[in-house]
Design an enzyme around this catalytic site. Structure first.
Site, PDB file in Angstrom:
ATOM      1  N   TYR A  67      -2.919 -77.912  23.041  1.00  0.00           N
ATOM      2  CA  TYR A  67      -4.303 -78.065  22.592  1.00  0.00           C
ATOM      3  C   TYR A  67      -4.678 -76.960  21.602  1.00  0.00           C
ATOM      4  O   TYR A  67      -3.962 -76.699  20.644  1.00  0.00           O
ATOM      5  CB  TYR A  67      -5.240 -78.125  23.791  1.00  0.00           C
ATOM      6  CG  TYR A  67      -5.200 -79.457  24.526  1.00  0.00           C
ATOM      7  CD1 TYR A  67      -5.828 -80.578  23.996  1.00  0.00           C
ATOM      8  CD2 TYR A  67      -4.533 -79.598  25.736  1.00  0.00           C
ATOM      9  CE1 TYR A  67      -5.795 -81.808  24.653  1.00  0.00           C
ATOM     10  CE2 TYR A  67      -4.488 -80.828  26.398  1.00  0.00           C
ATOM     11  CZ  TYR A  67      -5.132 -81.929  25.847  1.00  0.00           C
ATOM     12  OH  TYR A  67      -5.090 -83.141  26.490  1.00  0.00           O
ATOM     13  N   SER A  68      -5.794 -76.259  21.823  1.00  0.00           N
ATOM     14  CA  SER A  68      -6.328 -75.355  20.804  1.00  0.00           C
ATOM     15  C   SER A  68      -5.563 -74.051  20.637  1.00  0.00           C
ATOM     16  O   SER A  68      -5.855 -73.285  19.710  1.00  0.00           O
ATOM     17  CB  SER A  68      -7.805 -75.041  21.087  1.00  0.00           C
ATOM     18  OG  SER A  68      -8.610 -76.139  20.739  1.00  0.00           O
ATOM     19  N   ALA A  69      -4.584 -73.796  21.482  1.00  0.00           N
ATOM     20  CA  ALA A  69      -3.705 -72.659  21.193  1.00  0.00           C
ATOM     21  C   ALA A  69      -2.988 -72.875  19.862  1.00  0.00           C
ATOM     22  O   ALA A  69      -2.481 -71.926  19.261  1.00  0.00           O
ATOM     23  CB  ALA A  69      -2.708 -72.448  22.323  1.00  0.00           C
TER      24      ALA A  69
END
Length: 390
Positions: A67-69
């Site tokens: 995801y947003s990593a």
């Protein structure tokens, strides 16, 4: 009891203990954690199940969507272009992307895209998902969109749109799609198993996610029963027109199946990076020092890249957040390894960061998507790391 595989250097045993406890006490199903110190791995662990339905064990080379990593990887690509003189972060976005100047956006600098200040968290008209995955229709829609607040006057997490915004600048400047730039300029020199746009021949290595529903849905609880410190946030969740909801409603349908081959093969530089904990840690290690002869940014560029740009209550997350030009900075809720750390979290618990003060870089990936205040897995690993550094 879950078998933990891998290696831990002397002094970092607390990280192994915390990792094992994540399986026995905190809900991990399949996961991996890696720590580099001064350019070499000191923790490299994995365990559990990559796919429950197929009874597939988590292996050393298991890949996980983070995801947003992913945003930390994309931000690194932008700063590499800045270091080369190809991209001026303080120049208007429209210098590189002329169509972006529409609807009052002519003066927005690139830096405000990176630091979530542009006010482009959503779209008046969502883009069909298949078109968003094709890239150009979403870029065109964002170029035509008007900001939701006066750019630069506030910050709010551009959870989905950030990837197309920053990614289109990378594409215009480099002539390459952001996933290809990352593959050629970052992943290849470092030998990273990390992809923004998963190759078809790596699909069988990807873990399948398991989603946990919250024990209590606070949006259905009477307001007076919601803890006072959470009432503003819960009110935002309940309002379909809030920034908190609209920021994730930029495609039609708004729900995206991140396990699907089509989504993982596309380039979503905000949210669909697929890789290993080892790759995250190694990338961040190469930001703060050399790793096998490779350093991604000079100390001067890194200092600029990690300088705080915004802090305070986030217009989307409705909680305090701090951002540099693309990286998250430590907060009370996400301390990382100390005040000089920088990195990025991902939905459900994934985390990558570096701390130049201690010379460490960290990566944690997992397939049990929990998230929220009850998820202590990443926090417990970071606390164990801090103990190991004492």
């Amino acid at each position: 009891m879950t078998t933990i595989e891998g290696e831990v250097a002397a002094g970092f045993e607390p990280v192994r203990e915390a990792f094992a406890a994540n399986f026995s006490e905190h809900g991990d199903i399949g996961a991996a954690v890696c720590v580099y110190q001064y350019g070499r791995p000191v923790v490299d662990l994995w365990g559990g199940v990559a796919d429950r339905e197929a009874s597939r064990p988590w292996k050393r080379d298991t890949l996980q969507l983070v995801y947003s990593a992913t945003k930390g990887a994309t931000a690194t690509a932008a700063h590499m272009l800045a270091e080369r003189g190809a991209l001026d972060l303080d120049a208007p976005v429209a210098k590189y992307w002329p169509e972006f100047a529409m609807n009052g956006k002519a003066d927005i600098p690139v830096r405000w895209l990176l630091s979530h200040q542009a006010g482009l968290i959503t779209l008046d008209q969502p883009v069909p998902l298949h078109e968003a995955l094709a890239w150009h229709p979403m870029a065109a829609a964002l170029a035509a969109q008007h900001p939701q607040w006066t750019p630069g006057a506030a910050h709010g997490y551009h959870g989905r749109t950030w990837g197309w915004l920053v990614g289109e600048v990378i594409r215009r400047v480099s002539g390459q799609m952001p996933g290809r730039f990352f593959a050629d300029e970052i992943a290849a020199p470092l030998g990273l198993d990390f992809f923004i746009g998963l190759p078809a021949d790596r699909r069988d290595q990807v873990s399948r996610m398991v989603y946990q529903r919250p024990a209590v849905d606070l949006t259905t609880v009477p307001t007076e029963s919601v803890p006072e410190e959470l009432r503003e946030l819960v009110a935002a969740w309940r309002d379909p027109n809030s920034f908190s909801n609209r920021a994730y409603a930029v495609t039609e349908p708004s729900e995206i199946d991140f396990d699907s081959p089509e989504v993982q093969a596309a380039e979503l530089p905000a949210s669909n990076g697929v890789g290993t904990a080892r790759a995250l840690a190694r990338m961040y290690a190469a930001l703060i020092g050399e790793v096998d002869g490779v350093r991604l940014l000079t100390p001067e560029t890194l200092s600029s890249a990690t300088e705080e740009q915004v802090s305070g209550v986030d217009q989307v997350m409705v909680t305090p957040s701090r951002f540099s030009s693309g990286y998250m900075l430590p907060t009370e809720a996400n301390t990382m390894a100390g005040p000089h750390s920088f990195g990025h979290t991902g939905r459900g618990g994934s985390l990558g960061f570096a701390d130049p003060e201690h010379g460490v870089a960290f990566g944690y990936v997992m397939n049990h998507i929990i998230g929220g205040p009850d998820d202590v897995r990443a926090t417990s690993l970071v606390e164990a790391l801090r103990t190991s550094l004492l």
